[in-house]
Motif scaffolding. Sequence first.
Motif, PDB file in Angstrom:
ATOM      1  N   VAL A  95       0.842  -1.206   0.000  1.00 40.64           N
ATOM      2  CA  VAL A  95       0.000   0.000   0.000  1.00 40.64           C
ATOM      3  C   VAL A  95       0.875   1.253   0.000  1.00 40.64           C
ATOM      4  N   ARG A  96       1.941   1.224   0.797  1.00 40.98           N
ATOM      5  CA  ARG A  96       2.861   2.387   0.804  1.00 40.98           C
ATOM      6  C   ARG A  96       3.453   2.582  -0.582  1.00 40.98           C
ATOM      7  N   GLY A  97       3.881   1.488  -1.217  1.00 42.97           N
ATOM      8  CA  GLY A  97       4.504   1.567  -2.543  1.00 42.97           C
ATOM      9  C   GLY A  97       3.526   2.092  -3.580  1.00 42.97           C
ATOM     10  N   LEU A  98       2.322   1.548  -3.573  1.00 45.49           N
ATOM     11  CA  LEU A  98       1.321   2.004  -4.554  1.00 45.49           C
ATOM     12  C   LEU A  98       0.970   3.475  -4.323  1.00 45.49           C
ATOM     13  N   GLY A  99       1.003   3.870  -3.081  1.00 52.80           N
ATOM     14  CA  GLY A  99       0.679   5.261  -2.738  1.00 52.80           C
ATOM     15  C   GLY A  99       1.638   6.257  -3.372  1.00 52.80           C
ATOM     16  N   LEU A 100       2.836   5.776  -3.722  1.00 49.58           N
ATOM     17  CA  LEU A 100       3.827   6.672  -4.342  1.00 49.58           C
ATOM     18  C   LEU A 100       3.542   6.909  -5.820  1.00 49.58           C
ATOM     19  N   LEU A 101       2.603   6.139  -6.371  1.00 47.38           N
ATOM     20  CA  LEU A 101       2.299   6.257  -7.806  1.00 47.38           C
ATOM     21  C   LEU A 101       1.130   7.220  -8.071  1.00 47.38           C
ATOM     22  N   PHE A 102       0.803   8.002  -7.091  1.00 45.23           N
ATOM     23  CA  PHE A 102      -0.207   9.064  -7.202  1.00 45.23           C
ATOM     24  C   PHE A 102      -1.636   8.582  -7.502  1.00 45.23           C
ATOM     25  N   PRO A 103      -2.106   7.566  -6.783  1.00 46.22           N
ATOM     26  CA  PRO A 103      -3.530   7.235  -6.936  1.00 46.22           C
ATOM     27  C   PRO A 103      -4.374   8.281  -6.217  1.00 46.22           C
ATOM     28  N   HIS A 104      -5.608   8.438  -6.652  1.00 43.42           N
ATOM     29  CA  HIS A 104      -6.539   9.302  -5.902  1.00 43.42           C
ATOM     30  C   HIS A 104      -7.406   8.468  -4.973  1.00 43.42           C
ATOM     31  N   VAL A 105      -7.530   7.173  -5.279  1.00 45.89           N
ATOM     32  CA  VAL A 105      -8.296   6.280  -4.409  1.00 45.89           C
ATOM     33  C   VAL A 105      -7.819   4.841  -4.665  1.00 45.89           C
ATOM     34  N   ILE A 106      -7.777   4.048  -3.599  1.00 44.91           N
ATOM     35  CA  ILE A 106      -7.411   2.620  -3.752  1.00 44.91           C
ATOM     36  C   ILE A 106      -8.597   1.780  -3.290  1.00 44.91           C
ATOM     37  N   VAL A 107      -9.038   0.887  -4.178  1.00 48.82           N
ATOM     38  CA  VAL A 107     -10.115  -0.045  -3.821  1.00 48.82           C
ATOM     39  C   VAL A 107      -9.443  -1.387  -3.543  1.00 48.82           C
ATOM     40  N   LEU A 108      -9.645  -1.910  -2.357  1.00 52.31           N
ATOM     41  CA  LEU A 108      -8.878  -3.081  -1.912  1.00 52.31           C
ATOM     42  C   LEU A 108      -9.790  -4.249  -1.537  1.00 52.31           C
ATOM     43  N   ARG A 109      -9.507  -5.403  -2.131  1.00 51.40           N
ATOM     44  CA  ARG A 109     -10.104  -6.660  -1.625  1.00 51.40           C
ATOM     45  C   ARG A 109      -8.964  -7.551  -1.164  1.00 51.40           C
ATOM     46  N   HIS A 110      -9.171  -8.176  -0.011  1.00 50.13           N
ATOM     47  CA  HIS A 110      -8.081  -8.958   0.582  1.00 50.13           C
ATOM     48  C   HIS A 110      -8.689 -10.138   1.351  1.00 50.13           C
ATOM     49  N   PRO A 111      -7.983 -11.275   1.392  1.00 53.76           N
ATOM     50  CA  PRO A 111      -8.573 -12.428   2.092  1.00 53.76           C
ATOM     51  C   PRO A 111      -8.603 -12.318   3.612  1.00 53.76           C
ATOM     52  N   HIS A 112      -7.866 -11.353   4.172  1.00 51.37           N
ATOM     53  CA  HIS A 112      -7.797 -11.305   5.637  1.00 51.37           C
ATOM     54  C   HIS A 112      -8.671 -10.206   6.241  1.00 51.37           C
ATOM     55  N   ALA A 113      -9.375 -10.574   7.290  1.00 53.61           N
ATOM     56  CA  ALA A 113     -10.167  -9.589   8.036  1.00 53.61           C
ATOM     57  C   ALA A 113      -9.240  -8.511   8.580  1.00 53.61           C
ATOM     58  N   GLY A 114      -9.661  -7.280   8.462  1.00 49.37           N
ATOM     59  CA  GLY A 114      -8.857  -6.179   9.009  1.00 49.37           C
ATOM     60  C   GLY A 114      -7.874  -5.587   8.007  1.00 49.37           C
ATOM     61  N   ALA A 115      -7.811  -6.162   6.794  1.00 50.08           N
ATOM     62  CA  ALA A 115      -6.824  -5.686   5.812  1.00 50.08           C
ATOM     63  C   ALA A 115      -7.079  -4.231   5.420  1.00 50.08           C
ATOM     64  N   GLU A 134      -8.451  -1.859   7.134  1.00 48.92           N
ATOM     65  CA  GLU A 134      -8.050  -0.984   8.256  1.00 48.92           C
ATOM     66  C   GLU A 134      -6.529  -0.837   8.273  1.00 48.92           C
ATOM     67  N   ARG A 135      -5.835  -1.954   8.043  1.00 43.13           N
ATOM     68  CA  ARG A 135      -4.353  -1.901   8.023  1.00 43.13           C
ATOM     69  C   ARG A 135      -3.885  -0.994   6.886  1.00 43.13           C
ATOM     70  N   ALA A 136      -4.541  -1.120   5.734  1.00 46.60           N
ATOM     71  CA  ALA A 136      -4.155  -0.281   4.587  1.00 46.60           C
ATOM     72  C   ALA A 136      -4.396   1.192   4.912  1.00 46.60           C
ATOM     73  N   LYS A 137      -5.513   1.454   5.553  1.00 44.03           N
ATOM     74  CA  LYS A 137      -5.844   2.839   5.923  1.00 44.03           C
ATOM     75  C   LYS A 137      -4.772   3.432   6.846  1.00 44.03           C
ATOM     76  N   GLU A 138      -4.311   2.630   7.779  1.00 44.52           N
ATOM     77  CA  GLU A 138      -3.326   3.115   8.752  1.00 44.52           C
ATOM     78  C   GLU A 138      -2.045   3.604   8.088  1.00 44.52           C
ATOM     79  N   VAL A 139      -1.667   2.974   6.956  1.00 45.74           N
ATOM     80  CA  VAL A 139      -0.387   3.360   6.343  1.00 45.74           C
ATOM     81  C   VAL A 139      -0.573   4.210   5.093  1.00 45.74           C
ATOM     82  N   SER A 140      -1.820   4.441   4.706  1.00 44.55           N
ATOM     83  CA  SER A 140      -2.050   5.206   3.488  1.00 44.55           C
ATOM     84  C   SER A 140      -1.779   6.684   3.767  1.00 44.55           C
TER      85      SER A 140
END
Length: 343
Positions: A120-140, A142-148
């Motif tokens: 998520v940190r790496g993708l954030g450097l590519l100038f997205p305006h929004v990231i839509v995330l699906r992940h197999p783990h509960a809480g993913a 929230e974790r992405a939000k914390e580092v975005s």
Amino acid sequence: MGKLHHIIEAQQFDRRALQEIFLSVDKMADWMVQEDMWMKKEAQVSLSAEEKKERQRSRLEMQRGVKGKRMFSVFYQSSTRTRASFETAMKILGGEVAVSFSSEQEFSNTARKKALEDTVRGLGLLFPHVIVLRHPHAGAAERAKEVSSGVPIINAGDGPNQHPTQAIADLYTIRNLFKQIDGLSIAFVGNLFSSREIRSLCYLLAEYDVDIYAVSPDMLKLRQDVRDCLNKAAGVRLFEVDNLEEIVGKVKVLYQARIPGKASGGDTFVVEDQMFSYREIKKRYTINDQVLKKLLKGSIVMDLSFRPEDSLDLKNVPLVCYTQIQNGLFVRMALLKMILDSI
Ligand code: CP
């Protein structure tokens, strides 16, 4: 509602926020109907100068805030409807889908081994305006939000935890078909323990005056956090039962949860180290002809995993899964616009 930035869980949305979202979804739906009419008309005869002007005006209004912005569609787990509707929504609104991963296999070995946070940190450097995330783990999400670093994260399903945008689409579908949500009786049936859509929808329903029937075997019932929320909600009466036929005559909405064995093609499935017979669960906790005979007139069946070969006579099923899917597009258009308009 304040500014909408991240969408992580259904508890973010109270009744007022939902009303605001629904009004915005109504606008998107009306616009799409009008736009579709114009497109069809244009294919046959040309539009009048007045119509062209009006079309341009309404397109500018709809696309304001989104046009030219970039969405990253990061799906560690496969998806058909959610991903398609987010990506279509973004394109209709004049935005770009700059990155689109559709399953874990598409991630590099490094990204698969690395923590989600690093990706998520790496993708954030590519100038997205929004990231839509699906992940197999509960809480993913929230974790992405914390580092975005300021990039809004939209949870498109995190393991068995939540799928808030699907729940909003489902609630919008119910609200549109019945004109109001208060006063309804709703039954959820099947594997309620693992259904992220139903978990999110229950959190939304806690904002209304509704009767909820949770129909499942004891080991697959709604998780404790959702039951606590529903039991505390002033307007909700929760009934946990294990016989669908006994209660089906009381409900206006019958929501079928996915039974995992069906998708995997296996005879059994495992939830929390407990093995279940797919055939047994399907026999007792899916909608069959006996159940359909007892449905109240005017009731609806919601079932995102519905397949016509599942033996039901399509003509007799008041199934709204196609409405759920189309509303999913309008809801995601509205949510993307609300988020992107404010950044
Ligand atoms: N609604 C939903 O979660 O469907 P997909 O798995 O196809 O995205």
